[in-house]
Design a protein around this motif. Structure first.
Motif: not given
Length: 300
Positions: A1-4, A85-89, A97-101
């Motif tokens: 998932m990608i956090y807000e 990143t293009a989507m955020g961070y 562990i990778l966390i997308r936001t």
């Protein structure tokens, strides 16, 4: 998932930011390495309804409240890298562990560098402190002192005089005060000692006296040792955000850094004075900025 929004730092700023965003129905990752700067403090003061609370109890209550909101996820880990990143961070923890936001709040606070004086840590948080507003009341009318290696010692001395008239000002061997300043302090009965300090002496966390390098000493019941604050966040080389002249993460008045989607809250951007209530309020303010930015993007 990608956090807000991901928040790095579980102090008052990060906790309150997570609360506001959770109540705004935003998905939040609150990332906390469980190493609070005020861990040695027996009690926190100056926060209405929480005056005198221990830092550990403050955190316990905060997390109990936060986790009532299903969209808030508490991750107890340490972050080692952050990339735009293009989507955020993308945030990577110590285990890989990778966390997308989409948005990122840095609320890692600051570190304290204290003068290197023998015995200091035996008394810190018990009879030696660094914040008059936090602990001045507990030392009122006692024989106290202030040690600082910064010219702001003059201002601090005048401030402490409000809590105790039995005050000694120590510059630890440095020439920080002008003759005019020394005379003004001495006119109030404040003793100024410019000799280097050898050690703090006492028992069971209770200070008894300060020993100087020339063998002399002065009896004191406690006091304040003023640190130099340095930035805790290790991400500048990775992200390239700007710093203030004092070393804090530079933000505009809404908490935005020079990097899109990156915000800073609390002591990380050097909110002054350094108190729980100020940091918590700043976390709330920055969270509202993040929520509004997310809202505007959703309508574009």
């Amino acid at each position: 998932m990608i956090y807000e929004c991901a928040i790095i730092g579980g102090g008052p700023a990060g906790l309150n930011a997570a609360l506001v965003l959770g109540r705004a129905r935003r998905s939040v990752a609150l990332i906390d390495n469980n190493q609070p700067r005020n861990a040695v403090t027996h009690a926190s003061h100056g926060f209405i309804t929480r005056d005198g609370i221990t830092p550990s109890e403050f955190r316990r209550i905060a997390y109990k409240e936060l986790l009532n909101y299903p969209s808030v996820n508490h991750l107890q880990t340490e972050i080692v890298s952050v990339n735009k990143t293009a989507m955020g961070y993308e945030v990577v923890d110590i285990s890989g562990i990778l966390i997308r936001t989409k948005k990122l709040i840095v609320a890692t606070g600051v570190k304290e560098n204290f003068p290197l004086i023998e015995g200091f840590y035996s008394f810190y948080g018990k009879s030696l402190f660094n914040c008059p507003y936090c602990d001045g009341w507990e030392l009122q009318d006692q024989p106290i002192f202030v040690v600082s290696e910064n010219p702001s010692i003059f201002h601090t001395a005048k401030l402490l005089f409000n809590w105790s008239k039995d005050l000694v000002v120590c510059t630890n061997g440095l020439t920080l005060l002008s003759e005019v300043q020394k005379k003004q302090l001495q006119s109030k009965g404040i003793t100024v000692i410019e000799k280097p300090i050898l050690a703090f002496i006492g028992q069971n966390g209770r200070l008894e006296h300060i020993r100087f390098t020339d063998g002399t000493h002065t009896s004191r019941a406690g006091g304040f040792v003023m640190p130099q604050f340095v930035q805790s966040a290790p991400f500048r080389d990775q992200l390239g955000y700007e710093l203030t002249k004092s070393g804090g993460i530079k933000t505009d008045e809404s908490g935005k850094t020079s990097i899109p989607g990156l915000y800073s809250a609390g002591d990380a951007s050097y909110v002054k004075p350094s108190q729980v209530v100020f940091a918590a309020a700043d976390g709330s303010r920055i969270a509202m900025t993040v929520n509004m930015d997310l809202t505007e993007e959703e309508f574009e």
